[in-house]
Write a protein that holds these residues in place. Structure first.
Motif, PDB file in Angstrom:
ATOM      1  N   MET A   1     -26.664 -21.552  -7.584  1.00  0.00           N
ATOM      2  CA  MET A   1     -27.903 -21.374  -6.858  1.00  0.00           C
ATOM      3  C   MET A   1     -29.060 -21.989  -7.639  1.00  0.00           C
ATOM      4  N   ASP A   2     -28.781 -22.568  -8.797  1.00  0.00           N
ATOM      5  CA  ASP A   2     -29.828 -23.166  -9.607  1.00  0.00           C
ATOM      6  C   ASP A   2     -30.478 -24.343  -8.906  1.00  0.00           C
ATOM      7  N   ASP A   3     -29.742 -25.050  -8.035  1.00  0.00           N
ATOM      8  CA  ASP A   3     -30.265 -26.225  -7.360  1.00  0.00           C
ATOM      9  C   ASP A   3     -31.271 -25.867  -6.265  1.00  0.00           C
ATOM     10  N   LEU A   4     -31.195 -24.675  -5.740  1.00  0.00           N
ATOM     11  CA  LEU A   4     -32.093 -24.256  -4.658  1.00  0.00           C
ATOM     12  C   LEU A   4     -33.185 -23.343  -5.214  1.00  0.00           C
ATOM     13  N   PRO A   5     -34.438 -23.610  -4.876  1.00  0.00           N
ATOM     14  CA  PRO A   5     -35.507 -22.708  -5.305  1.00  0.00           C
ATOM     15  C   PRO A   5     -35.322 -21.316  -4.698  1.00  0.00           C
ATOM     16  N   SER A  82     -23.856 -13.037  -5.167  1.00  0.00           N
ATOM     17  CA  SER A  82     -23.062 -13.376  -6.349  1.00  0.00           C
ATOM     18  C   SER A  82     -23.559 -14.622  -7.076  1.00  0.00           C
ATOM     19  N   GLY A  83     -24.484 -15.354  -6.448  1.00  0.00           N
ATOM     20  CA  GLY A  83     -24.996 -16.567  -7.073  1.00  0.00           C
ATOM     21  C   GLY A  83     -24.217 -17.813  -6.722  1.00  0.00           C
ATOM     22  N   ASP A  84     -23.254 -17.703  -5.803  1.00  0.00           N
ATOM     23  CA  ASP A  84     -22.438 -18.853  -5.398  1.00  0.00           C
ATOM     24  C   ASP A  84     -22.993 -19.569  -4.180  1.00  0.00           C
ATOM     25  N   PHE A  85     -24.085 -19.093  -3.640  1.00  0.00           N
ATOM     26  CA  PHE A  85     -24.647 -19.671  -2.421  1.00  0.00           C
ATOM     27  C   PHE A  85     -25.139 -21.091  -2.680  1.00  0.00           C
ATOM     28  N   GLY A  86     -24.859 -21.959  -1.723  1.00  0.00           N
ATOM     29  CA  GLY A  86     -25.328 -23.335  -1.818  1.00  0.00           C
ATOM     30  C   GLY A  86     -24.329 -24.271  -2.440  1.00  0.00           C
ATOM     31  N   TYR A  87     -23.175 -23.744  -2.832  1.00  0.00           N
ATOM     32  CA  TYR A  87     -22.133 -24.576  -3.415  1.00  0.00           C
ATOM     33  C   TYR A  87     -20.922 -24.596  -2.483  1.00  0.00           C
ATOM     34  N   CYS A  88     -20.304 -25.756  -2.380  1.00  0.00           N
ATOM     35  CA  CYS A  88     -19.154 -25.942  -1.502  1.00  0.00           C
ATOM     36  C   CYS A  88     -17.966 -25.121  -1.999  1.00  0.00           C
ATOM     37  N   GLY A  89     -17.348 -24.405  -1.085  1.00  0.00           N
ATOM     38  CA  GLY A  89     -16.159 -23.635  -1.418  1.00  0.00           C
ATOM     39  C   GLY A  89     -14.948 -24.507  -1.650  1.00  0.00           C
ATOM     40  N   GLY A  90     -15.015 -25.761  -1.226  1.00  0.00           N
ATOM     41  CA  GLY A  90     -13.892 -26.672  -1.406  1.00  0.00           C
ATOM     42  C   GLY A  90     -13.947 -27.436  -2.706  1.00  0.00           C
ATOM     43  N   CYS A  91     -15.064 -28.107  -2.961  1.00  0.00           N
ATOM     44  CA  CYS A  91     -15.161 -28.984  -4.137  1.00  0.00           C
ATOM     45  C   CYS A  91     -16.102 -28.450  -5.212  1.00  0.00           C
ATOM     46  N   GLY A  92     -16.929 -27.482  -4.877  1.00  0.00           N
ATOM     47  CA  GLY A  92     -17.845 -26.907  -5.852  1.00  0.00           C
ATOM     48  C   GLY A  92     -19.171 -27.632  -5.982  1.00  0.00           C
ATOM     49  N   LEU A  97     -29.453 -29.323   1.177  1.00  0.00           N
ATOM     50  CA  LEU A  97     -30.370 -28.384   1.817  1.00  0.00           C
ATOM     51  C   LEU A  97     -30.490 -28.601   3.328  1.00  0.00           C
ATOM     52  N   PRO A  98     -30.554 -29.853   3.825  1.00  0.00           N
ATOM     53  CA  PRO A  98     -30.625 -30.006   5.287  1.00  0.00           C
ATOM     54  C   PRO A  98     -29.427 -29.374   6.004  1.00  0.00           C
ATOM     55  N   ARG A  99     -28.251 -29.431   5.397  1.00  0.00           N
ATOM     56  CA  ARG A  99     -27.069 -28.801   6.001  1.00  0.00           C
ATOM     57  C   ARG A  99     -27.215 -27.283   5.984  1.00  0.00           C
ATOM     58  N   LEU A 100     -27.722 -26.735   4.887  1.00  0.00           N
ATOM     59  CA  LEU A 100     -27.922 -25.287   4.810  1.00  0.00           C
ATOM     60  C   LEU A 100     -29.003 -24.822   5.781  1.00  0.00           C
ATOM     61  N   ARG A 101     -30.023 -25.630   5.952  1.00  0.00           N
ATOM     62  CA  ARG A 101     -31.078 -25.262   6.914  1.00  0.00           C
ATOM     63  C   ARG A 101     -30.531 -25.270   8.340  1.00  0.00           C
ATOM     64  N   LEU A 102     -29.594 -26.153   8.614  1.00  0.00           N
ATOM     65  CA  LEU A 102     -28.977 -26.209   9.936  1.00  0.00           C
ATOM     66  C   LEU A 102     -28.117 -24.973  10.185  1.00  0.00           C
ATOM     67  N   ASP A 103     -27.346 -24.577   9.176  1.00  0.00           N
ATOM     68  CA  ASP A 103     -26.487 -23.399   9.283  1.00  0.00           C
ATOM     69  C   ASP A 103     -26.301 -22.812   7.891  1.00  0.00           C
ATOM     70  N   ALA A 104     -27.073 -21.809   7.566  1.00  0.00           N
ATOM     71  CA  ALA A 104     -27.038 -21.223   6.226  1.00  0.00           C
ATOM     72  C   ALA A 104     -25.735 -20.484   5.950  1.00  0.00           C
ATOM     73  N   ALA A 105     -24.953 -20.199   6.972  1.00  0.00           N
ATOM     74  CA  ALA A 105     -23.689 -19.497   6.775  1.00  0.00           C
ATOM     75  C   ALA A 105     -22.556 -20.450   6.405  1.00  0.00           C
ATOM     76  N   ILE A 106     -22.833 -21.743   6.432  1.00  0.00           N
ATOM     77  CA  ILE A 106     -21.803 -22.737   6.156  1.00  0.00           C
ATOM     78  C   ILE A 106     -21.355 -22.616   4.696  1.00  0.00           C
ATOM     79  N   SER A 107     -20.078 -22.853   4.442  1.00  0.00           N
ATOM     80  CA  SER A 107     -19.564 -22.672   3.071  1.00  0.00           C
ATOM     81  C   SER A 107     -18.986 -23.956   2.492  1.00  0.00           C
ATOM     82  N   THR A 108     -19.111 -25.075   3.216  1.00  0.00           N
ATOM     83  CA  THR A 108     -18.547 -26.325   2.712  1.00  0.00           C
ATOM     84  C   THR A 108     -19.540 -27.477   2.904  1.00  0.00           C
ATOM     85  N   CYS A 109     -19.376 -28.482   2.056  1.00  0.00           N
ATOM     86  CA  CYS A 109     -20.145 -29.706   2.238  1.00  0.00           C
ATOM     87  C   CYS A 109     -19.519 -30.499   3.398  1.00  0.00           C
TER      88      CYS A 109
END
Length: 114
Positions: A1-5, A82-92, A97-109
């Protein structure tokens, strides 16, 4: 979550919580449509009963979609906690951010989603 303010994460979390409340409200409103269809030949004709059964099936399908979305939102809220938000569950890698703004529940790039 360090990449996102923190302010962006807070904004996305509020959006997730708002959407979750919308799903719960929609589920409560469709409660009547999911009730069993009574077999009453006197008051409901055959076509009306078929129509009611079709409406019931559509209500159950809509409920299933809402429940799936609610589970995705709950998982995203867990990732925020847990602090894992904003990171892809597949590749890490960080999810853009534009993808998260579109759907914040998304878990993959995008690459892992394909």
């Amino acid at each position: 979550m360090d990449d996102l303010p923190a302010s962006v994460v807070k904004e996305l979390k509020q959006g997730l919580l708002f959407r979750l409340s919308e799903l719960e409200a929609a589920d409560a409103l469709s409660d009547e449509d999911r009730k069993p269809v009574e077999l009453d030949q006197q008051s409901v004709g055959r076509l009306s009963r078929v129509d009611a059964m079709q409406r019931q099936a559509m209500a159950f399908a809509s409920q299933a979609r809402r429940q799936h979305e609610a589970r995705m939102i709950a998982a995203a809220l867990g990732r925020i906690a847990s602090g894992d938000f904003g990171y892809c569950g597949g590749c890490g890698d960080p999810i853009p951010l534009p993808r998260l703004r579109l759907d914040a529940a998304i878990s993959t790039c995008i690459e892992c989603a394909v």
